[in-house]
Scaffold this active site. Sequence first.
Site, PDB file in Angstrom:
ATOM      1  N   HIS A   1      37.779  38.250  41.730  1.00 18.62           N
ATOM      2  CA  HIS A   1      36.169  37.739  42.230  1.00 18.62           C
ATOM      3  C   HIS A   1      36.307  36.398  43.081  1.00 18.62           C
ATOM      4  O   HIS A   1      36.038  36.275  44.170  1.00 18.62           O
ATOM      5  CB  HIS A   1      35.026  38.136  41.296  1.00 18.62           C
ATOM      6  CG  HIS A   1      33.834  37.738  41.777  1.00 18.62           C
ATOM      7  ND1 HIS A   1      32.802  38.504  41.315  1.00 18.62           N
ATOM      8  CD2 HIS A   1      33.454  36.940  42.538  1.00 18.62           C
ATOM      9  CE1 HIS A   1      31.702  37.935  41.876  1.00 18.62           C
ATOM     10  NE2 HIS A   1      31.952  37.036  42.787  1.00 18.62           N
TER      11      HIS A   1
ATOM     12  N   HIS B   1      30.270  28.068  43.351  1.00 20.18           N
ATOM     13  CA  HIS B   1      30.998  29.603  43.318  1.00 20.18           C
ATOM     14  C   HIS B   1      31.250  29.896  44.585  1.00 20.18           C
ATOM     15  O   HIS B   1      30.711  29.905  45.504  1.00 20.18           O
ATOM     16  CB  HIS B   1      30.463  30.429  42.492  1.00 20.18           C
ATOM     17  CG  HIS B   1      30.575  31.892  42.647  1.00 20.18           C
ATOM     18  ND1 HIS B   1      31.929  32.164  42.073  1.00 20.18           N
ATOM     19  CD2 HIS B   1      30.030  33.044  43.149  1.00 20.18           C
ATOM     20  CE1 HIS B   1      32.161  33.406  42.557  1.00 20.18           C
ATOM     21  NE2 HIS B   1      31.088  33.962  42.911  1.00 20.18           N
TER      22      HIS B   1
ATOM     23  N   GLU C   1      23.514  34.985  41.345  1.00 18.52           N
ATOM     24  CA  GLU C   1      24.262  34.645  40.234  1.00 18.52           C
ATOM     25  C   GLU C   1      23.625  33.177  39.383  1.00 18.52           C
ATOM     26  O   GLU C   1      24.000  32.419  38.750  1.00 18.52           O
ATOM     27  CB  GLU C   1      25.670  33.914  40.572  1.00 18.52           C
ATOM     28  CG  GLU C   1      26.834  34.916  41.284  1.00 18.52           C
ATOM     29  CD  GLU C   1      27.158  36.181  40.307  1.00 18.52           C
ATOM     30  OE1 GLU C   1      26.485  35.919  39.027  1.00 18.52           O
ATOM     31  OE2 GLU C   1      27.774  37.032  40.721  1.00 18.52           O
TER      32      GLU C   1
ATOM     33  N   HIS D   1      34.631  32.461  47.061  1.00 17.68           N
ATOM     34  CA  HIS D   1      35.782  33.602  46.841  1.00 17.68           C
ATOM     35  C   HIS D   1      36.935  33.157  47.598  1.00 17.68           C
ATOM     36  O   HIS D   1      37.513  33.517  48.565  1.00 17.68           O
ATOM     37  CB  HIS D   1      35.188  34.754  47.546  1.00 17.68           C
ATOM     38  CG  HIS D   1      33.847  35.436  46.981  1.00 17.68           C
ATOM     39  ND1 HIS D   1      33.069  36.325  47.623  1.00 17.68           N
ATOM     40  CD2 HIS D   1      33.262  35.170  45.506  1.00 17.68           C
ATOM     41  CE1 HIS D   1      32.109  36.387  46.623  1.00 17.68           C
ATOM     42  NE2 HIS D   1      32.329  35.964  45.625  1.00 17.68           N
TER      43      HIS D   1
ATOM     44  N   GLU E   1      49.396  15.878  41.530  1.00 11.84           N
ATOM     45  CA  GLU E   1      48.132  15.667  41.076  1.00 11.84           C
ATOM     46  C   GLU E   1      47.138  16.589  40.473  1.00 11.84           C
ATOM     47  O   GLU E   1      46.193  16.197  39.740  1.00 11.84           O
ATOM     48  CB  GLU E   1      47.096  15.031  42.462  1.00 11.84           C
ATOM     49  CG  GLU E   1      48.125  14.036  42.957  1.00 11.84           C
ATOM     50  CD  GLU E   1      47.227  12.822  43.144  1.00 11.84           C
ATOM     51  OE1 GLU E   1      46.154  12.791  43.613  1.00 11.84           O
ATOM     52  OE2 GLU E   1      47.720  11.721  43.369  1.00 11.84           O
TER      53      GLU E   1
HETATM   54  O1  2HA Z   1      27.328  37.331  46.978  1.00  8.49           O
HETATM   55  O2  2HA Z   1      29.210  35.543  45.398  1.00  8.49           O
HETATM   56  O3  2HA Z   1      28.848  36.700  42.961  1.00  8.49           O
HETATM   57  C1  2HA Z   1      27.241  36.328  46.118  1.00  8.49           C
HETATM   58  C2  2HA Z   1      28.267  36.144  45.223  1.00  8.49           C
HETATM   59  C3  2HA Z   1      28.185  36.874  43.897  1.00  8.49           C
HETATM   60 ZN    ZN Z   2      30.687  35.905  44.103  1.00  2.83          ZN
END
Ligand code: 2HA
Ligand code: ZN
Length: 273
Positions: free
Chosen positions: A210, A139, A115, A141, A169
């Site tokens: 995602h 980032h 990414e 998940h 909050e």
């Molecule tokens: O695997 O999270 O979006 C890496 C990620 C891709």
């Molecule tokens: Zn991801």
Amino acid sequence: MKVLESDFALGFIRMADDGWQLGFHERNGGNLSYRIKPSEIEEVREDLTPGEWHDIGAVAGEVAGEYFMVTGSGKFFRNVALAPDEATGIIEISEDGAGYRIVWGLKNGAVPTSELPSHLLNQSVKKRVTGGKSRVIYHAHPANIIALTFILPLDDKIFTRELWEMMTECPIVFPEGVGVVPWMVPGGREIAEASSRLMEEHNAVIWAHHGLFAAGEDFNLTFGLFHTIEKAAEILLKVMNVTDKKRQTITPDDLRHLARAFNVVLPEKYLYD
Ligand code: 2HA
Ligand code: ZN
């Protein structure tokens, strides 16, 4: 000094491990980038060895010439603390913003996160809109936020308001609300551009089905923002598990009072009846 003795690298590693401990990173899920301060890069200069230049796949003009600590493509967050020079690395961005080279870590042929375009475009936008203060893009998940993207309309206004109502909050932690990107193919320039457009206004952007991207000035604030949003999503799902109607909630007027008391601006577009 060595990279692994520096405060920024230790902070990066701790944040990656915190994300793993909280279950945000199955397998190789998620990625992290930190825009290193010039003084910090000078401290570790003796430990850097520049490699070959490579194409980024997008032009990150505002961060040309800067250095980033990043996680590696295909690397598992659970291994970051054990082998940081394999799972992470430092890259330098070329003067035209279109290329990068590895200057530390990512050992044994590893490359930066898949990414990278999203990280660098988001880093560029956040650097510009915060006058250089924003440095971290994260980032992962998180299960509860992802689950909500199957239930709520994929609309910034609805996600923001539902999450704000879940903990008092929340509106203070993310008064600018959250952005939502519809499902798209990850890893490329298109999703990077869609996310970075929303990062003009928000510090958190949800990718439908995602995960979540968060931006901030340091590791504490960025991790804290991410964690707060995921916890609010968990509470909302607990409520939805029991009923599809809230008996009472934090009302738009309550939110206006809260904004005054805590000196934050809550855009009226989120305070609909
Ligand atoms: O695997 O999270 O979006 C890496 C990620 C891709
Ligand atoms: Zn991801």
